[in-house]
Design a protein around this motif. Structure first.
Motif, PDB file in Angstrom:
ATOM      1  N   LEU A  37       0.827  -1.210   0.000  1.00 55.22           N
ATOM      2  CA  LEU A  37       0.000   0.000   0.000  1.00 55.22           C
ATOM      3  C   LEU A  37       0.863   1.262   0.000  1.00 55.22           C
ATOM      4  O   LEU A  37       0.538   2.243  -0.680  1.00 55.22           O
ATOM      5  N   ARG A  38       1.980   1.250   0.726  1.00 50.28           N
ATOM      6  CA  ARG A  38       2.893   2.401   0.715  1.00 50.28           C
ATOM      7  C   ARG A  38       3.491   2.620  -0.679  1.00 50.28           C
ATOM      8  O   ARG A  38       3.594   3.744  -1.147  1.00 50.28           O
ATOM      9  N   ARG A  39       3.874   1.533  -1.335  1.00 48.78           N
ATOM     10  CA  ARG A  39       4.421   1.664  -2.701  1.00 48.78           C
ATOM     11  C   ARG A  39       3.369   2.207  -3.655  1.00 48.78           C
ATOM     12  O   ARG A  39       3.667   3.028  -4.525  1.00 48.78           O
TER      13      ARG A  39
ATOM     14  N   PHE B 240      -7.592 -11.026  -5.823  1.00 42.12           N
ATOM     15  CA  PHE B 240      -7.130 -11.859  -4.721  1.00 42.12           C
ATOM     16  C   PHE B 240      -6.874 -13.260  -5.260  1.00 42.12           C
ATOM     17  O   PHE B 240      -7.677 -13.790  -6.041  1.00 42.12           O
ATOM     18  N   ASN B 241      -5.760 -13.863  -4.834  1.00 39.20           N
ATOM     19  CA  ASN B 241      -5.420 -15.229  -5.229  1.00 39.20           C
ATOM     20  C   ASN B 241      -5.635 -16.164  -4.050  1.00 39.20           C
ATOM     21  O   ASN B 241      -5.285 -15.828  -2.916  1.00 39.20           O
TER      22      ASN B 241
ATOM     23  N   ASN C  46     -12.025 -11.211  -7.863  1.00 43.39           N
ATOM     24  CA  ASN C  46     -11.776  -9.786  -7.633  1.00 43.39           C
ATOM     25  C   ASN C  46     -13.002  -9.121  -7.049  1.00 43.39           C
ATOM     26  O   ASN C  46     -14.113  -9.617  -7.162  1.00 43.39           O
ATOM     27  N   ILE C  47     -12.725  -8.006  -6.392  1.00 41.80           N
ATOM     28  CA  ILE C  47     -13.783  -7.166  -5.852  1.00 41.80           C
ATOM     29  C   ILE C  47     -13.496  -5.742  -6.313  1.00 41.80           C
ATOM     30  O   ILE C  47     -12.353  -5.378  -6.553  1.00 41.80           O
ATOM     31  N   HIS C  48     -14.536  -4.971  -6.462  1.00 48.76           N
ATOM     32  CA  HIS C  48     -14.398  -3.580  -6.906  1.00 48.76           C
ATOM     33  C   HIS C  48     -14.860  -2.677  -5.766  1.00 48.76           C
ATOM     34  O   HIS C  48     -16.056  -2.532  -5.526  1.00 48.76           O
TER      35      HIS C  48
ATOM     36  N   CYS D 256      -5.685 -17.576   1.371  1.00 45.76           N
ATOM     37  CA  CYS D 256      -5.689 -16.350   0.571  1.00 45.76           C
ATOM     38  C   CYS D 256      -4.713 -15.389   1.237  1.00 45.76           C
ATOM     39  O   CYS D 256      -4.982 -14.861   2.311  1.00 45.76           O
ATOM     40  N   GLU D 257      -3.552 -15.202   0.607  1.00 43.80           N
ATOM     41  CA  GLU D 257      -2.555 -14.324   1.191  1.00 43.80           C
ATOM     42  C   GLU D 257      -1.851 -13.461   0.158  1.00 43.80           C
ATOM     43  O   GLU D 257      -0.821 -12.858   0.438  1.00 43.80           O
ATOM     44  N   SER D 258      -2.414 -13.384  -1.050  1.00 39.18           N
ATOM     45  CA  SER D 258      -1.826 -12.501  -2.047  1.00 39.18           C
ATOM     46  C   SER D 258      -2.930 -11.754  -2.790  1.00 39.18           C
ATOM     47  O   SER D 258      -4.020 -12.281  -2.993  1.00 39.18           O
ATOM     48  N   TRP D 259      -2.618 -10.526  -3.167  1.00 38.61           N
ATOM     49  CA  TRP D 259      -3.585  -9.663  -3.826  1.00 38.61           C
ATOM     50  C   TRP D 259      -2.814  -8.645  -4.675  1.00 38.61           C
ATOM     51  O   TRP D 259      -1.613  -8.494  -4.540  1.00 38.61           O
ATOM     52  N   GLY D 260      -3.533  -7.965  -5.522  1.00 36.22           N
ATOM     53  CA  GLY D 260      -2.896  -6.940  -6.329  1.00 36.22           C
ATOM     54  C   GLY D 260      -3.917  -6.065  -7.031  1.00 36.22           C
ATOM     55  O   GLY D 260      -5.099  -6.401  -7.129  1.00 36.22           O
TER      56      GLY D 260
END
Length: 187
Positions: free
Chosen positions: A94-96, A112-113, A152-154, A180-184
């Motif tokens: 989130l900072r990046r 989300f994966n 995904n969610i919007h 579920c521990e990865s998202w983008g």
């Protein structure tokens, strides 16, 4: 001299809400003085809300203004304030995003994966994910990568949304070896 928002280094949720509420009320007061009561709010009766007294200028703590939406004050406040994220992997992402100019005020599609210990995932796990997320995409293993399910969610991206979604989905599929521990997001 009053402090400007650019002088604020850390913003808590409560101070952010109070700043937004104050700005909303100032904007509402200015707009309604200029319109002399000809704005869209005509009910002058005082009402009691969970946030205290409410008059024709406010509803639930947010201003009703003829030509400016309530999120305007949130945008004014948030543009000047640097967001404060926890010191963990999700906070780092989130900072990046913030440093790259990502707009945290607009809804965006968040992927989300969900990974599984065993492939293919149990049909009940797939069914639960479909109930939770609606549409899902199943990516079969391709030699280098193990398979996973993407949904995904919007919504407006926030740390709380990411953490809550990962925890909720993991608890749904944990009995089937899912996590579920990865998202983008595309920025």
């Amino acid at each position: 001299m009053a402090a400007s928002f650019s002088q604020v280094k850390t913003i808590t949720a409560q101070s952010f809400f109070l700043s937004a509420l104050t700005i909303n009320r100032m904007l509402a007061s200015t707009v309604f003085k200029q319109t002399k009561g000809n704005g869209s709010a005509s009910n002058k009766a005082l009402k009691t809300t969970p946030f205290g007294r409410s008059d024709a200028f406010t509803r639930g703590g947010f201003a009703i203004m003829p030509h400016a939406t309530a999120p305007l004050s949130l945008m004014l406040c948030a543009k000047e304030a640097k967001l404060n994220f926890p010191d963990d992997v999700d906070g780092d992402v989130l900072r990046r995003l913030e440093e790259s100019g990502f707009d945290f005020l607009k809804p965006t599609t968040i992927d989300f994966n969900v990974d599984f210990d065993y492939w293919p995932p149990h049909p009940d796990a797939v069914s639960k994910l479909k109930q939770f997320a609606g549409a899902i995409e199943i990516y079969e293993p391709d030699g280098e990568y193990s398979g996973y399910i993407l949904f995904n969610i919007h919504q407006i991206l926030s740390y709380k949304l990411v953490i809550d979604t990962q925890e909720n989905v993991t608890s749904l599929v944990a009995e089937y070896g899912g996590v579920c521990e990865s998202w983008g997001v595309l920025s």
